[in-house]
Design a protein around this motif. Sequence first.
Motif, PDB file in Angstrom:
ATOM      1  N   LEU A  25       0.994  -1.075   0.113  1.00  0.00           N
ATOM      2  CA  LEU A  25       0.046   0.191  -0.078  1.00  0.00           C
ATOM      3  C   LEU A  25       0.800   1.209   0.149  1.00  0.00           C
ATOM      4  O   LEU A  25       1.662   1.316   0.771  1.00  0.00           O
ATOM      5  CB  LEU A  25      -0.869   0.016   1.216  1.00  0.00           C
ATOM      6  CG  LEU A  25      -1.974  -1.025   1.235  1.00  0.00           C
ATOM      7  CD1 LEU A  25      -2.780  -0.696   2.411  1.00  0.00           C
ATOM      8  CD2 LEU A  25      -2.976  -0.849  -0.039  1.00  0.00           C
ATOM      9  N   VAL A  26       0.619   2.251  -0.928  1.00  0.00           N
ATOM     10  CA  VAL A  26       1.438   3.256  -0.959  1.00  0.00           C
ATOM     11  C   VAL A  26       0.540   4.532  -1.559  1.00  0.00           C
ATOM     12  O   VAL A  26      -0.652   4.380  -1.507  1.00  0.00           O
ATOM     13  CB  VAL A  26       2.472   3.222  -2.286  1.00  0.00           C
ATOM     14  CG1 VAL A  26       3.408   2.096  -2.381  1.00  0.00           C
ATOM     15  CG2 VAL A  26       1.749   3.158  -3.614  1.00  0.00           C
ATOM     16  N   ALA A  27       1.466   5.807  -0.943  1.00  0.00           N
ATOM     17  CA  ALA A  27       0.642   6.946  -1.314  1.00  0.00           C
ATOM     18  C   ALA A  27       0.653   6.999  -3.022  1.00  0.00           C
ATOM     19  O   ALA A  27       1.156   6.701  -3.825  1.00  0.00           O
ATOM     20  CB  ALA A  27       1.331   8.191  -1.059  1.00  0.00           C
ATOM     21  N   ASP A  83       9.656  -1.454   3.261  1.00  0.00           N
ATOM     22  CA  ASP A  83       9.074  -0.832   4.299  1.00  0.00           C
ATOM     23  C   ASP A  83       9.509   0.323   4.337  1.00  0.00           C
ATOM     24  O   ASP A  83       9.188   1.215   5.285  1.00  0.00           O
ATOM     25  CB  ASP A  83       9.243  -2.000   5.370  1.00  0.00           C
ATOM     26  CG  ASP A  83       7.943  -2.706   6.043  1.00  0.00           C
ATOM     27  OD1 ASP A  83       6.975  -2.227   5.597  1.00  0.00           O
ATOM     28  OD2 ASP A  83       8.151  -3.638   6.872  1.00  0.00           O
ATOM     29  N   ARG A  84      10.786   0.463   4.266  1.00  0.00           N
ATOM     30  CA  ARG A  84      11.574   1.829   4.614  1.00  0.00           C
ATOM     31  C   ARG A  84      11.140   3.091   3.804  1.00  0.00           C
ATOM     32  O   ARG A  84      11.548   4.140   3.973  1.00  0.00           O
ATOM     33  CB  ARG A  84      13.278   1.605   4.839  1.00  0.00           C
ATOM     34  CG  ARG A  84      13.488   0.903   6.102  1.00  0.00           C
ATOM     35  CD  ARG A  84      14.954   0.707   6.325  1.00  0.00           C
ATOM     36  NE  ARG A  84      15.676   0.414   4.895  1.00  0.00           N
ATOM     37  CZ  ARG A  84      16.587  -0.577   4.743  1.00  0.00           C
ATOM     38  NH1 ARG A  84      16.840  -1.427   6.008  1.00  0.00           N
ATOM     39  NH2 ARG A  84      17.230  -0.915   3.724  1.00  0.00           N
ATOM     40  N   TYR A  89       3.263   2.747   3.085  1.00  0.00           N
ATOM     41  CA  TYR A  89       2.290   2.526   4.350  1.00  0.00           C
ATOM     42  C   TYR A  89       2.414   1.082   4.833  1.00  0.00           C
ATOM     43  O   TYR A  89       2.600   1.169   5.834  1.00  0.00           O
ATOM     44  CB  TYR A  89       0.631   2.643   4.034  1.00  0.00           C
ATOM     45  CG  TYR A  89       0.513   4.188   3.466  1.00  0.00           C
ATOM     46  CD1 TYR A  89       1.117   5.266   4.182  1.00  0.00           C
ATOM     47  CD2 TYR A  89      -0.249   4.584   2.411  1.00  0.00           C
ATOM     48  CE1 TYR A  89       0.966   6.610   3.732  1.00  0.00           C
ATOM     49  CE2 TYR A  89      -0.436   5.716   1.948  1.00  0.00           C
ATOM     50  CZ  TYR A  89       0.040   6.554   2.486  1.00  0.00           C
ATOM     51  OH  TYR A  89      -0.223   7.972   2.144  1.00  0.00           O
ATOM     52  N   GLN A  90       2.311   0.157   3.995  1.00  0.00           N
ATOM     53  CA  GLN A  90       2.436  -1.219   4.538  1.00  0.00           C
ATOM     54  C   GLN A  90       2.713  -2.259   3.289  1.00  0.00           C
ATOM     55  O   GLN A  90       2.562  -2.048   2.238  1.00  0.00           O
ATOM     56  CB  GLN A  90       1.056  -1.547   5.093  1.00  0.00           C
ATOM     57  CG  GLN A  90       0.743  -3.236   5.587  1.00  0.00           C
ATOM     58  CD  GLN A  90      -0.644  -3.290   6.348  1.00  0.00           C
ATOM     59  OE1 GLN A  90      -1.423  -2.390   5.753  1.00  0.00           O
ATOM     60  NE2 GLN A  90      -0.758  -4.249   6.854  1.00  0.00           N
ATOM     61  N   VAL A  91       3.655  -3.269   3.853  1.00  0.00           N
ATOM     62  CA  VAL A  91       4.018  -4.289   2.973  1.00  0.00           C
ATOM     63  C   VAL A  91       3.622  -5.900   3.414  1.00  0.00           C
ATOM     64  O   VAL A  91       3.863  -5.881   4.966  1.00  0.00           O
ATOM     65  CB  VAL A  91       5.425  -4.399   2.685  1.00  0.00           C
ATOM     66  CG1 VAL A  91       5.985  -5.507   1.854  1.00  0.00           C
ATOM     67  CG2 VAL A  91       6.066  -3.005   2.385  1.00  0.00           C
ATOM     68  N   VAL A  92       2.804  -6.644   2.764  1.00  0.00           N
ATOM     69  CA  VAL A  92       2.251  -7.731   3.432  1.00  0.00           C
ATOM     70  C   VAL A  92       2.638  -8.985   2.171  1.00  0.00           C
ATOM     71  O   VAL A  92       2.472  -8.847   1.060  1.00  0.00           O
ATOM     72  CB  VAL A  92       0.611  -7.764   3.231  1.00  0.00           C
ATOM     73  CG1 VAL A  92       0.229  -9.190   3.778  1.00  0.00           C
ATOM     74  CG2 VAL A  92       0.119  -6.586   4.269  1.00  0.00           C
ATOM     75  N   GLU A 178     -10.793  -9.358   7.425  1.00  0.00           N
ATOM     76  CA  GLU A 178      -9.727  -8.209   7.881  1.00  0.00           C
ATOM     77  C   GLU A 178      -9.320  -7.613   6.230  1.00  0.00           C
ATOM     78  O   GLU A 178      -9.119  -8.349   5.682  1.00  0.00           O
ATOM     79  CB  GLU A 178      -8.545  -8.786   8.709  1.00  0.00           C
ATOM     80  CG  GLU A 178      -8.958  -9.460   9.770  1.00  0.00           C
ATOM     81  CD  GLU A 178      -9.397 -10.920   9.500  1.00  0.00           C
ATOM     82  OE1 GLU A 178      -8.597 -11.472   8.528  1.00  0.00           O
ATOM     83  OE2 GLU A 178     -10.048 -11.527  10.299  1.00  0.00           O
ATOM     84  N   GLY A 179      -8.936  -6.427   6.646  1.00  0.00           N
ATOM     85  CA  GLY A 179      -8.113  -5.782   5.426  1.00  0.00           C
ATOM     86  C   GLY A 179      -6.741  -5.695   5.437  1.00  0.00           C
ATOM     87  O   GLY A 179      -6.294  -6.204   6.733  1.00  0.00           O
ATOM     88  N   MET A 180      -6.062  -5.151   4.677  1.00  0.00           N
ATOM     89  CA  MET A 180      -4.556  -4.948   4.995  1.00  0.00           C
ATOM     90  C   MET A 180      -4.386  -3.952   6.208  1.00  0.00           C
ATOM     91  O   MET A 180      -3.450  -4.095   6.766  1.00  0.00           O
ATOM     92  CB  MET A 180      -3.889  -4.560   3.683  1.00  0.00           C
ATOM     93  CG  MET A 180      -3.328  -5.771   2.852  1.00  0.00           C
ATOM     94  SD  MET A 180      -2.637  -5.072   1.338  1.00  0.00           S
ATOM     95  CE  MET A 180      -1.085  -4.579   2.082  1.00  0.00           C
TER      96      MET A 180
END
Length: 180
Positions: A25-27, A83-84, A89-92, A178-180
Amino acid sequence: MNQPASAYFLEERRDPKETHTLSVLVANEPGVLARVIGLFSGRGYNIESLTVSETESKKHVSRITIVTTGTPMVIQQIKHQLDRMIPVYQVVDMTLTGRSIERELAMVKVKGAGDQRIEAMRLAEVFRARVVDATNESFVFEITGGTSKINQFVDLMRPIGLVEVSRTGVAAIGRGPEGM
């Protein structure tokens, strides 16, 4: 502890490569995709499949789904480096969750006449592919499913008269409420 480069390469050869699907998930802003892809190309990592789309327009969030291969150590490095990144926002790792659904869409153009046309239609029915365009000389089939299903369909169409394939890349989502 630092190990010599030769030891690192021996470890790389022994460690089998794995395929992982990462959902990021990214901007949703200019340049984010280029930065994510730059991370892969700059370090020599390969992207097998890439799918990107805005998922939450009010929050300006996009989901990048990346299928990549590497040793477990390389996959771990990719996840940490993603992640950095600031716009991430999030890495799954959908592969590790074990609770995801992955699908891909492909359009497959096949030419042929007579028995070849009949065989192409029979195979399309078995694979639940839809005819989205037909002429006297060709068909365009639309097929969705897992990557292996699409690969199988394409391989079976080759001897019949495969002309062209266009694929979307993998889209993945987790199972459950659940969502990410």
